[in-house]
Each structure stands twice: as structure tokens, then as C-alpha cells.
Motif scaffolding. Structure first.
Motif, PDB file in Angstrom:
ATOM      1  N   LYS A 272       8.080   1.190   0.808  1.00 51.57           N
ATOM      2  CA  LYS A 272       6.813   1.792   1.192  1.00 51.57           C
ATOM      3  C   LYS A 272       5.699   1.047   0.464  1.00 51.57           C
ATOM      4  O   LYS A 272       5.947   0.325  -0.501  1.00 51.57           O
ATOM      5  N   ILE A 274       1.854   0.911  -1.414  1.00 52.16           N
ATOM      6  CA  ILE A 274       0.822   1.632  -2.163  1.00 52.16           C
ATOM      7  C   ILE A 274      -0.368   0.709  -2.400  1.00 52.16           C
ATOM      8  O   ILE A 274      -0.205  -0.435  -2.830  1.00 52.16           O
ATOM      9  N   GLN A 291      -0.300   3.763   1.415  1.00 50.71           N
ATOM     10  CA  GLN A 291      -0.695   5.040   0.813  1.00 50.71           C
ATOM     11  C   GLN A 291      -1.649   4.742  -0.334  1.00 50.71           C
ATOM     12  O   GLN A 291      -1.400   3.842  -1.142  1.00 50.71           O
ATOM     13  N   TRP A 292      -2.747   5.472  -0.417  1.00 49.64           N
ATOM     14  CA  TRP A 292      -3.729   5.218  -1.475  1.00 49.64           C
ATOM     15  C   TRP A 292      -3.388   6.031  -2.716  1.00 49.64           C
ATOM     16  O   TRP A 292      -3.416   7.260  -2.704  1.00 49.64           O
ATOM     17  N   LYS A 305       2.493  12.358  -6.172  1.00 51.08           N
ATOM     18  CA  LYS A 305       2.330  12.145  -4.740  1.00 51.08           C
ATOM     19  C   LYS A 305       3.359  11.169  -4.196  1.00 51.08           C
ATOM     20  O   LYS A 305       3.372  10.880  -3.008  1.00 51.08           O
ATOM     21  N   TYR A 312       8.718   0.960  -3.804  1.00 52.88           N
ATOM     22  CA  TYR A 312       7.339   0.704  -3.397  1.00 52.88           C
ATOM     23  C   TYR A 312       6.920  -0.733  -3.686  1.00 52.88           C
ATOM     24  O   TYR A 312       7.342  -1.328  -4.676  1.00 52.88           O
TER      25      TYR A 312
END
Length: 355
Positions: A272, A274, A291-292, A305, A312
């Protein structure tokens, strides 16, 4: 086959195993945990537990029955030689027999119906490695940052750390000053204060206590401190210099991937993404699907979160901030890699739409 439950007194077995040379260095609670996760197996007479092609990689704790172990090796003249020995639970013995993992070219066969525990050899090696840290073993295990670092580096790091007593109200690091050390709290509580450069307002953003670490961001970014850390209570710190941090910890904790590697991992669904930049940077443009989670919040609450089971890739503008973010995530037990060159050198699609 594997027996669903261990119907034996593990506490008693741990006590007896703890008297052997192999397990004597482990604290009782660690040995109990290791035994609890070691499967109990049954072998019928004549069955082979390991062959010479794969060898014996796990430690076998024989609970009942009799085995034959056989080692094969090659002599200088090229001829093959074999040595065999029995492993059995004796009526007048401790109630078990131990066959330690001896690597390749070991064949083990059950001579009678046998019952045994299979203990992961690599897991035991890791525990034994940590035990060599003596008084610092518990602290090192609590600090997840050390879990990816070779044991010899951890040993050297603790050997080079300097213990420093501190008093309530003492400022350890000051925001915007150059960073030259990495700190681990042995005892006491410290407050983390951040001054907003836009509003000049100062707020406490975190409280650190025993086994927490701080100071790595400035070392990884090669810049100034991002916060002020002040002791709330008296305590003791361990201090590691920047040069020792760079030599022993940094190379093992910041794993980087380039844009091509990152794109392949993302397309395969193995990672994922970030974005650890400021909000205005993220709103202006971002790599699709990111994703922030800004760097400033990871130490505070941003980690909650994040899926702790996922891997990541973290990026920023150039790769400097993402190095710090990846390090912080790894400190918290989350596998993270830093994107080399950041979004600045990302040659693929970028989302420029307004949020």
C-alpha cells in the motif's frame, strides 16, 4: 500428524529443559512461550522425520518412544561415511530426550511409535541472540526498531550508548536545533512539544515513557529537530551518537525502492502507498491510491490509521522525509519502504485533481 492441543505440563517441561545447555540462557517465560507455539507431533514406527536431502532444521524434544539419528558425510578421498545413534526417553531419565537441529545430512527415523515437540531452530537462535545482550535484552526486545537489525549491531549499539541521568523540567532536545544524538528512555516520562511555524502556537503532542525512543527524525533527515522534548519526571536516558546511529542502525532500518520497483509491487497488490508530506502538498498532487499520513503525525497518532499487517511504500517530495517516516513505522513494528527520489522522480501517473 499434529496433535491439536498439548496435553502436557509445559511448565514442568520448561523447568527441565531450562537445565540443559541449549535452553539455559532463556528466561522461563520465553521458553514457555516457545514451547507453547511448538507443535506436538506423533510419528509411527518406521516413519522418517527428516532425510539427508533436507536435514534436521528444528530441535526435537522426544517425549516418548525411540528414534535413530544418522549423519552422513564425505571423506577427503570422496567416500561416504555414516554415523548413527539412538535417541530414546529412558525410564530413569528426565522424561524427555533432546535432538538439536544439526542442519543438513541428518536423517531421523522413528524406531517405535513416538511423540515429540518440534521447536523452530531459527526462532530459538533469535531468542538466544537477544539473550546475549544480558541486562539490555528486555529493553531491546521492547524497541521494535532493533528487530530488523543484526544482533551484532544491536550489541555494538548498546555498548556505545552512554547513560545519562535527567531531572524533571530538563530539556533534552529543542525544536529547530541540529540533531546529533538518538535517545532511549530507560525510566521516566518526557513531553513532546511542537511550535507551529505559521501560528507560533506551541502544543504538547505526545508523552514518552519507559522504552520509548526519540531523536531519529533529525538524524535521518540530516536537518534540525522537529520538536522539543522535555522531561516531565526525573529519569535516565541512553544516548547514541549520530555517527554510531548512522553506522549501526540506519542502514538496516531504512529500506528503499525505486519507482520501477514500487510500481511493480503496487500493480501486484503486494503493498500500500503512504504520502507523508504536508496537507497542501498532498492536495496539490499525489500518486494515485496513496493514503495521506503526514510525517508529523506518525509518532503521535497517525500509526493507528495504518493496517499493521500490511507492507507500505512511503513517499514524500524527494525521499528524505519518507526515510524518516519508514524508520518510525518500523520502530512501531510496521514494514515500510521509502520511495527513492519521492514524487519528484516518479515517472508515472500523478493525480493533480483538487481534493
Amino acid at each position: 500428524k499434529t496433535t491439536p492441543e498439548i496435553d502436557m505440563d509445559l511448565t514442568d517441561l520448561a523447568k527441565r529443559l531450562g537445565a540443559t545447555t541449549l535452553f539455559s540462557r532463556l528466561p522461563r517465560e520465553q521458553l514457555l512461550a516457545l514451547l507453547a507455539q511448538s507443535p506436538r507431533r506423533q510419528a509411527a514406527a518406521g516413519s522418517v522425520l527428516s532425510d539427508t536431502a533436507h536435514g534436521l532444521k528444528n530441535h526435537l524434544v522426544l517425549l516418548s518412544g525411540e528414534l535413530e539419528a544418522q549423519r552422513t558425510w564425505t571423506e577427503a578421498d570422496g567416500s561416504q561415511n555414516t554415523f548413527a545413534w539412538p535417541v530414546a526417553v529412558r525410564a530413569d531419565g528426565p522424561g524427555f530426550a533432546l535432538l538439536s537441529a544439526a542442519g543438513s545430512h541428518i536423517r531421523v527415523q522413528a524406531l517405535t511409535d513416538s511423540d515429540y515437540l518440534s521447536i523452530d531452530g531459527d526462532a530459538l537462535d533469535e531468542l538466544l541472540g537477544w539473550s546475549e545482550l544480558d541486562g539490555n535484552a528486555t529493553l531491546a526486545r521492547n524497541l521494535k526498531v532493533f528487530h530488523k537489525v543484526p544482533i551484532e549491531n544491536v550489541q555494538q549499539a548498546f555498548a556505545r550508548m552512554v547513560e545519562r541521568p535527567v531531572v524533571a523540567g530538563e530539556t533534552i532536545v529543542t525544536q529547530d536545533e541540529p540533531g546529533d544524538s538518538y535517545f532511549i528512555i530507560l525510566s521516566g516520562e518526557a513531553e513532546v512539544w511542537v511550535t507551529d511555524p505559521m501560528t507560533d502556537e506551541t502544543a504538547m503532542v505526545a508523552v514518552l515513557s519507559d522504552s520509548d525512543a526519540f531523536g531519529e527524525e533529525a538524524l535521518l533527515l540530516g536537518g534540525s529537530r522537529s520538536a522539543t522534548v522535555r522531561m516531565h519526571t526525573p529519569g535516565r536516558l541512553l544516548v547514541l551518537s549520530k555517527s554510531d546511529f548512522d553506522e549501526l542502525l540506519k542502514p538496516n532500518m531504512v529500506e528503499e525502492v525505486n519507482a520501477e520497483q514500487a510500481r511493480a509491487l503496487l500493480s501486484e497488490g503486494r503493498v500500500k502507498l503512504i504520502d507523508c508530506r504536508y496537507d497542501m502538498e498532498f492536495e496539490e498532487s499525489r500518486i494515485p491510491g496513496a493514503q495521506w499520513v503526514p510525517l508529523s503525525t506518525i509518532r503521535q497518532h497517525g500509526v493507528f490509521k495504518i493496517d499493521p499487517e500490511a507492507t507500505y511504500i512511503v513517499y514524500c517530495r524527494s525521499g528524505r522525509r519518507s526515510n524518516a517516516a519508514a524508520f518510525l513505522l518500523r520502530e512501531r513494528g510496521i514494514r515500510a519502504l521509502s520511495l527513492t527520489g519521492g514524487i519528484k522522480d516518479w515517472p508515472y501517473e500523478v493525480d493533480n485533481s483538487a481534493l
